[in-house]
Write an enzyme that holds these catalytic residues in place. Structure first.
Site, PDB file in Angstrom:
ATOM      1  N   LYS A  15      -6.757   0.838  -3.629  1.00  0.00           N
ATOM      2  CA  LYS A  15      -6.326   0.258  -2.355  1.00  0.00           C
ATOM      3  C   LYS A  15      -6.544   1.261  -1.220  1.00  0.00           C
ATOM      4  O   LYS A  15      -7.052   0.922  -0.149  1.00  0.00           O
ATOM      5  CB  LYS A  15      -4.857  -0.149  -2.450  1.00  0.00           C
ATOM      6  CG  LYS A  15      -4.228  -0.586  -1.141  1.00  0.00           C
ATOM      7  CD  LYS A  15      -4.857  -1.842  -0.555  1.00  0.00           C
ATOM      8  CE  LYS A  15      -4.138  -2.251   0.731  1.00  0.00           C
ATOM      9  NZ  LYS A  15      -4.849  -3.302   1.458  1.00  0.00           N
ATOM     10  N   THR A  34       0.863  -1.177   0.000  1.00  0.00           N
ATOM     11  CA  THR A  34       0.000   0.000   0.000  1.00  0.00           C
ATOM     12  C   THR A  34       0.898   1.226   0.000  1.00  0.00           C
ATOM     13  O   THR A  34       1.665   1.428   0.946  1.00  0.00           O
ATOM     14  CB  THR A  34      -0.885   0.007   1.251  1.00  0.00           C
ATOM     15  OG1 THR A  34      -1.628  -1.213   1.286  1.00  0.00           O
ATOM     16  CG2 THR A  34      -1.842   1.181   1.226  1.00  0.00           C
ATOM     17  N   LYS A  80      -1.611   5.254   9.453  1.00  0.00           N
ATOM     18  CA  LYS A  80      -0.796   5.529   8.260  1.00  0.00           C
ATOM     19  C   LYS A  80      -1.672   5.506   7.001  1.00  0.00           C
ATOM     20  O   LYS A  80      -1.582   6.391   6.148  1.00  0.00           O
ATOM     21  CB  LYS A  80       0.312   4.474   8.127  1.00  0.00           C
ATOM     22  CG  LYS A  80       1.293   4.736   7.005  1.00  0.00           C
ATOM     23  CD  LYS A  80       1.913   3.437   6.489  1.00  0.00           C
ATOM     24  CE  LYS A  80       0.910   2.650   5.670  1.00  0.00           C
ATOM     25  NZ  LYS A  80       1.419   1.461   4.988  1.00  0.00           N
TER      26      LYS A  80
END
Lengths: 292, 292, 292, 292
Positions: free
Chosen positions: B169, B93, B238
């Site tokens: 994503k 990612t 994150k």
């Protein structure tokens, strides 16, 4: 069973018709007459007044909101004339405050009160496939059970306090609204990176988000087709308000509900209040600039 | 196929092991050595340096985050020594900014670049059932396709621009986080009205929210069991940051992501950063008062 | 002038005492008796019932909230017995909805209605230095003007519609709450970087934020001294709710008010409802972790 | 004093001109040449390179942002060639992360580093009336003190750690942005109830909000006059980002900053990025519907 039925909106008509078709004796009342006549043609009895309908073994109400429930007299006058022992099954989405008030007003007059809100739209109701969340005295729920079996795919018993069912319904609608908003924001974000809503939804609803809610609302948002409304944005705003009020009464901050409130309010301000609540995707889109 | 593989965290080990088992020749590298040795015992070749692994027909990277990718040199030095024509498949990612930078750095050196992030956790990866979202030049994706078939249940092709896969994503993880937060808020609200998380989830996941994400995270929140972490809260924070950054670069406000950021940050501030990100439910709970 | 006065909380006592001292004939009523007796000792006349007080040239009400105003009968019964031509000056912070209802109920009975909420706390009221925001028919405001001159430092005329004054008061309190929340967040942030609240406030209140509100609340937050409350957090929450309701009725999203609502609610949930509303700084502090 | 000066934007030109006028020897550098030539005409010396300017007793930098500071080499290369003992006074608004990095990079090379961000716009700078917030080694601040006295109305000493000054500046700008947003929301709300921005501001800025910030921004919002920009919205967005980053690094949730981020981002998305940041009022207005 001898059933009174108040409130013949889209959901009410579908449910009442199923009860009639299942062989129950159903007396129907509605503020406007045409739905009453329609049901009468299908075998229901037309009630001239709310009191005329609010009797029998079980009286079901499916009115629009707290105000409509008060207006008909269910928090007071109508209860005075109801036959002792009547079980009132309220299937509307109602505030937790009014639920408590109704529960105690009914108890004071020897009437049963079951909160039995439902998940599902008109087509689901018509198919007798509602998900029903019932809370109230066990005996009262038992009395209504055969009716629940006609209306729904499954009924959950949530214990003796009607407020539990109200809370589950409010929480469920809050989660629906949150899923829609998340879809809306994600769709706009992805579109800025060259990913169509169709592609995004194809991935998501075939992996982790393989659920009816994402498929249904994803398709509406993808097609930007918000009419006819399955559930109007003004009702979505109302239900978010119910969540915020329930949270405030119980001292539970709900930051997602605050965001939802502002988003639906913005949608209504822009004239989309009568569209399906998934039109909140247009709010996300508009915020991202005029070129989208 | 001759495959380089960099990054042997939990996901990386599971994927690489499947490739080995499927008969591919896999050269593996990792910053720490034990995972390399483990894979070597299972039939992989141990690479001593990133450059030693970053060659063959396809090089797969599954590194932790943008910083790790830069550190290994994938935005520059490592590309210099890569054999012309190599296809790099980045399954991590990654931010949209770094994705664009990587795509152009690879193109400048005649290397193929495919962004192919995945949905699924370690157990899903081990079962070869990942959902893979691939974007990059069609020929490059074709080259990696046999590997995707080993790793995943299904692979989506999202066109030639790798940023599309990165965006899907990021959008997907944002939706996951939103579903968790909605569950968290709804659960606390309902509990204040006498409804257990178990009851609430029984209703919801058997009606509109009949999806893996609600079942999985609902169970974690219900049991307040956040260890071992399937996905750590610091990673959740994150990824929300990646969504906010992608939104900012593309000028898309994401109010839900802002709420998520504050919630995860509060969770981390309270020492829960290493727990599963569904521990954000404890933030909702704490906000509602010390008695809950 | 012949003045009726209903509502002898802290503010009401201070204002009524000033009117008595200025030589007006003041008939006072309050739900509990001790404040009535106190004012009587200072020269007011004790009224036994609301109706007994709600007459004369001007009747001033300074009741706690919408509910108290309804309870006394100001939206109905009490108006029936009021002498024709009476001017009612409502100085409380009232919802826009109730303001409209009161304005029309008074008009229907030939009574004047002036909304005249104030900015300032008890000490300011005692000093006759309130800032008064008056809206209503010009003649009605003229009638009350000599009283405003006793109570306040300055009175603004905001035109004939009482809702204008209600809106200004609600907007002003919303801005106060926003300033407090900004101070709270900034203070916690700075403290994490080694800057004491004292230092931060010394800089800010001696440069761009050289205003009473920042000095007052800055000092409270710096000292973490929230008792005795100048304005209780539960009232702050109520006033934010008034802002949100006014926004919703007028279709104005107010994202800062949504944040404020959640913050005050969290403060109340943690038992700080009776503290000064600047104790919302403790919410910011708590969110930043247990070590602060 | 022998002063180097890098960065001649609007603020830089005003400050440098004052230093020249006060009799200091000032070597100026800027990326584009015209401002250098302008200052040279006023008595400064033109420096051909950053290194040429980054020497003397004190070197002042007033560059746009973190990126500009890095680009000039202040986090590395430029320091290598600086004369030992030079005191670098950085007056820009800088992230807390870069501040820490700069402080340690300077210390490692025996250079003094003072963070001395300012509050005030170009006109305030030109009048030598800036509010200066200085942090760094006491001796380094002492060295620069005579310059501060030329530039500013008042200078605060915030101790030896430069990050303290950075944090105060970031917190102060966050509070400014919050005041603007509160004004924006309040103004739109009041306007829906018939209260002009002029009336609302007349009341507020003459009572509790009697502060420069409310007067200045209130006037801009009232007149919807956002050009020429005193401080551009893109810079406002950048500074909110600095606040969020500082909060995240220190684990301090800042819900107001999250709202501000989304609002400024929406403004930028609608093409208002080059307007004064008070144009965020147009975001509030737009959200409230097309008829406002």
């Amino acid at each position: 069973m001898d059933v009174g039925f108040l409130g013949l909106g889209g959901m009410g008509r579908a449910v009442a018709a199923n009860l009639v078709a299942a062989g129950h004796r159903v007396r129907v009342w509605n503020r406007s007459r045409p739905p009453v006549e329609e049901l009468a043609r299908r075998g229901a009895e037309a009630a001239a007044t709310p009191a005329d309908a609010f009797r029998g073994d079980v009286a079901i109400t499916l009115l629009a909101d707290d105000a409509a429930i008060r207006e008909v007299g269910l928090a007071g006058p109508l209860l005075e004339q109801a036959p002792s022992g009547l079980v009132h099954v309220n299937m509307a989405t109602v505030s937790v405050d009014l639920t408590r008030e109704l529960a105690s007003a009914h108890a004071a007059r020897g009437l049963g009160y079951v909160a039995a809100p439902v998940f599902g739209r008109v087509d689901v109701a018509a198919a007798g496939q509602l998900a029903i969340v019932a809370a109230g005295a066990a005996g009262a729920i038992d009395r209504a059970w055969p009716l629940f079996e006609v209306m729904g795919r499954r009924t959950w018993r949530l214990g003796p306090d009607p407020v539990a069912a109200a809370a589950v319904k409010i929480a469920g609608n809050f989660m629906l609204a949150s899923a829609i908003e998340a879809l809306a924001e994600a769709t706009v974000l992805a579109s800025r990176y060259g990913v169509s809503a169709e592609s995004l939804l194809d991935v998501l609803t075939n992996s982790l988000f393989d659920a009816p809610v994402y498929k249904r609302y994803g398709a509406l948002i993808e097609g930007r087709k918000y009419e006819p409304a399955g559930f109007r944005m003004v009702l979505g705003l109302k239900d978010v308000r119910l969540a915020l009020a329930a949270g405030e009464a119980a001292r539970v901050p709900l930051p997602f509900a605050s965001v939802l409130r502002d988003a639906f309010l913005e949608g209504v301000a822009h004239g989309d209040g009568e569209l399906d609540w998934s039109a909140v995707a247009e709010v996300s889109r508009r915020r991202a600039g005029p070129d989208l």
